[in-house]
Design an enzyme around this catalytic site. Structure first.
Site, PDB file in Angstrom:
ATOM      1  N   ARG A 121      -5.687   6.227   1.822  1.00 45.11           N
ATOM      2  CA  ARG A 121      -5.364   4.813   1.633  1.00 45.11           C
ATOM      3  C   ARG A 121      -6.421   4.251   0.719  1.00 45.11           C
ATOM      4  O   ARG A 121      -7.628   4.292   1.024  1.00 45.11           O
ATOM      5  CB  ARG A 121      -5.326   4.048   2.953  1.00 45.11           C
ATOM      6  CG  ARG A 121      -5.292   2.542   2.756  1.00 45.11           C
ATOM      7  CD  ARG A 121      -4.932   1.765   3.979  1.00 45.11           C
ATOM      8  NE  ARG A 121      -3.528   1.943   4.318  1.00 45.11           N
ATOM      9  CZ  ARG A 121      -2.859   1.174   5.177  1.00 45.11           C
ATOM     10  NH1 ARG A 121      -3.470   0.166   5.770  1.00 45.11           N
ATOM     11  NH2 ARG A 121      -1.591   1.401   5.451  1.00 45.11           N
ATOM     12  N   GLN A 151       5.661   4.382   4.453  1.00 43.92           N
ATOM     13  CA  GLN A 151       6.338   3.232   5.052  1.00 43.92           C
ATOM     14  C   GLN A 151       7.822   3.252   4.700  1.00 43.92           C
ATOM     15  O   GLN A 151       8.692   3.025   5.557  1.00 43.92           O
ATOM     16  CB  GLN A 151       5.692   1.926   4.551  1.00 43.92           C
ATOM     17  CG  GLN A 151       6.308   0.670   5.122  1.00 43.92           C
ATOM     18  CD  GLN A 151       6.085   0.547   6.620  1.00 43.92           C
ATOM     19  OE1 GLN A 151       4.962   0.592   7.081  1.00 43.92           O
ATOM     20  NE2 GLN A 151       7.151   0.402   7.382  1.00 43.92           N
ATOM     21  N   ASP A 243       7.421  -8.876   4.239  1.00 41.18           N
ATOM     22  CA  ASP A 243       6.046  -8.374   4.374  1.00 41.18           C
ATOM     23  C   ASP A 243       5.114  -9.548   4.113  1.00 41.18           C
ATOM     24  O   ASP A 243       5.531 -10.613   3.633  1.00 41.18           O
ATOM     25  CB  ASP A 243       5.824  -7.219   3.372  1.00 41.18           C
ATOM     26  CG  ASP A 243       4.446  -6.576   3.484  1.00 41.18           C
ATOM     27  OD1 ASP A 243       3.761  -6.789   4.507  1.00 41.18           O
ATOM     28  OD2 ASP A 243       4.045  -5.864   2.537  1.00 41.18           O
ATOM     29  N   ARG A 311       7.055   5.434  11.830  1.00 37.46           N
ATOM     30  CA  ARG A 311       5.984   5.940  10.955  1.00 37.46           C
ATOM     31  C   ARG A 311       5.508   7.303  11.449  1.00 37.46           C
ATOM     32  O   ARG A 311       5.273   8.236  10.670  1.00 37.46           O
ATOM     33  CB  ARG A 311       4.801   4.956  10.929  1.00 37.46           C
ATOM     34  CG  ARG A 311       5.084   3.614  10.267  1.00 37.46           C
ATOM     35  CD  ARG A 311       5.327   3.780   8.775  1.00 37.46           C
ATOM     36  NE  ARG A 311       4.210   4.444   8.112  1.00 37.46           N
ATOM     37  CZ  ARG A 311       3.064   3.842   7.720  1.00 37.46           C
ATOM     38  NH1 ARG A 311       2.919   2.546   7.907  1.00 37.46           N
ATOM     39  NH2 ARG A 311       2.102   4.524   7.121  1.00 37.46           N
TER      40      ARG A 311
HETATM   41  N1   CP Z   1       2.435  -0.801   7.862  1.00 44.46           N
HETATM   42  C1   CP Z   1       1.191  -0.273   7.750  1.00 44.46           C
HETATM   43  O1   CP Z   1       0.917   0.541   6.872  1.00 44.46           O
HETATM   44  O2   CP Z   1       0.320  -0.719   8.687  1.00 44.46           O
HETATM   45  P1   CP Z   1      -1.265  -0.456   8.713  1.00 44.46           P
HETATM   46  O3   CP Z   1      -1.843  -1.238   7.571  1.00 44.46           O
HETATM   47  O4   CP Z   1      -1.703  -0.950  10.041  1.00 44.46           O
HETATM   48  O5   CP Z   1      -1.506   1.017   8.520  1.00 44.46           O
HETATM   49  N1  NVA Z   2       1.744  -5.127   1.470  1.00 47.02           N
HETATM   50  C1  NVA Z   2       0.785  -4.928   2.523  1.00 47.02           C
HETATM   51  C2  NVA Z   2       1.196  -3.814   3.386  1.00 47.02           C
HETATM   52  C3  NVA Z   2       0.303  -3.554   4.560  1.00 47.02           C
HETATM   53  C4  NVA Z   2       0.748  -2.389   5.375  1.00 47.02           C
HETATM   54  C5  NVA Z   2      -0.577  -4.657   1.916  1.00 47.02           C
HETATM   55  O1  NVA Z   2      -0.649  -3.917   0.928  1.00 47.02           O
HETATM   56  O2  NVA Z   2      -1.577  -5.176   2.413  1.00 47.02           O
END
Ligand code: CP
Ligand code: NVA
Length: 326
Positions: A121, A151, A243, A311
């Site tokens: 991430r 996701q 979102d 997920r």
């Molecule tokens: N939806 C999602 O990726 O959640 P997190 O940011 O908690 O991993």
């Molecule tokens: N669009 C959001 C998704 C979080 C899971 C972000 O990037 O913060």
């Protein structure tokens, strides 16, 4: 004869899929549609037998590198890997030498000598591409500013479970044309969904992604498009997805974003304008009363909690296809 090895996967239908074995997931764009279907099918099979997963990842070690916060991505990967008999190492980027300037290239080369797969991430998608370029093990996207394909796989599993199919299903994405919106368009294109985003001017998803998803989706009876009116997007939609208005990295513009997105809240009135059996999706974390009301999120038309659980199922399926030992 290797009875132990074969027992790890003989129980998992279609594992490994030839297009997924040893393969990274950066975006889903270059994955063949039947590979996506294989992930969703295996995810459904795993979900149906949650208490008895075969040890398909026995002996496998997967590094989970988080340069941004996470609840679902981290826990779903860790839980799924453990249930499949593998091991995971959750690593905060700031705790690695990466956080002190060690290069992505050097990090990739070292981790590749020690683990069997890497989940990352990060912010800019280019960081992920760079990691993958220098890794000799598969790399999986745990979210970048631009894409969130894990996701999207969970979104697709959730929509398919509710509608019985994906081809021809209309999904509306209401709000910010962000990473989740782009990834939904891509998975929608591969599965023949009709994905319509409703976004204020200046917050549309990447035009190149929309054009690609529309062309690829049309080949399968779907498509991708962008409108400005939420009511227009949700008309006829089974899935109504939203979102956060302020994604990770957008915090400095939070005030102007909340003003721009105020007409894009998903509430019961908007859901009433969708298909009669419409349901609400949200990748989470949610901001009650901003992009979605508490009543919708926790109400009878919410598919959000299934979506979050899924997920774990899609990512476990993905890893089994990519890394299962036999
Ligand atoms: N939806 C999602 O990726 O959640 P997190 O940011 O908690 O991993
Ligand atoms: N669009 C959001 C998704 C979080 C899971 C972000 O990037 O913060």
């Amino acid at each position: 004869m290797t009875p132990r090895a074969s027992s790890r996967t003989s129980d998992l239908p279609g594992v490994p899929h030839p297009a997924l074995a040893g393969r990274s997931l950066l975006t889903l764009r270059n994955h063949p549609p039947d590979a996506v279907e294989a992930v969703l099918d295996l995810a459904d099979a795993l979900k149906a037998r949650r208490d008895g997963w075969p040890p398909a990842l026995a002996g496998r070690v997967i590094a989970l590198v988080f340069e941004r916060p996470s609840t679902r991505t981290r826990v779903s990967f860790e839980s799924g890997i453990a249930r499949l008999g593998g091991s995971s190492l959750a690593l905060a980027g700031r705790d690695l030498q990466l956080g002190r300037g060690e290069t992505v290239e050097d990090t990739a080369k070292v981790l590749s000598r020690m683990v069997d797969g890497i989940v990352l991430r990060t912010g800019p998608h280019e960081n992920l591409v760079e990691l993958d370029r220098h890794s000799t093990v598969p790399v999986f996207n745990g979210l970048t500013y631009e894409h969130h394909p894990c996701q999207a796989l969970a979104d697709a599993q959730t929509i398919r479970a509710r509608t019985g199919k994906l081809a021809g299903v209309r999904a509306a994405f209401v709000g910010d044309g962000n990473n989740c919106c782009s990834s939904l368009m891509i998975v929608g294109a591969l599965t023949g969904m009709e994905v319509v985003a409703a976004c204020p001017e200046g917050y549309e998803p990447d035009a190149e992604v929309v054009a690609w998803a529309d062309a690829a989706g049309r080949e399968r009876g779907g498509g991708a498009s962008v409108v400005s009116d939420p009511a227009e997007a949700v008309a006829g939609a089974r899935a109504v997805y939203t979102d956060t208005w302020v994604s990770m990295g957008d915090e400095d513009a939070a005030g102007e974003r909340r003003a721009a997105f105020a007409p894009y809240r998903v509430d019961d009135a908007l859901l009433d304008r969708a298909a009669p059996d419409a349901f609400a999706l949200h990748c989470l974390p949610a901001h009650h009363g901003e992009e979605i009301t508490y009543e919708v999120l926790h109400g009878p038309r919410s598919a959000v909690w299934d979506q979050a659980e899924n997920r774990m199922h899609v990512q476990s399926a993905l890893l089994a296809h990519a890394l299962a030992s036999a």
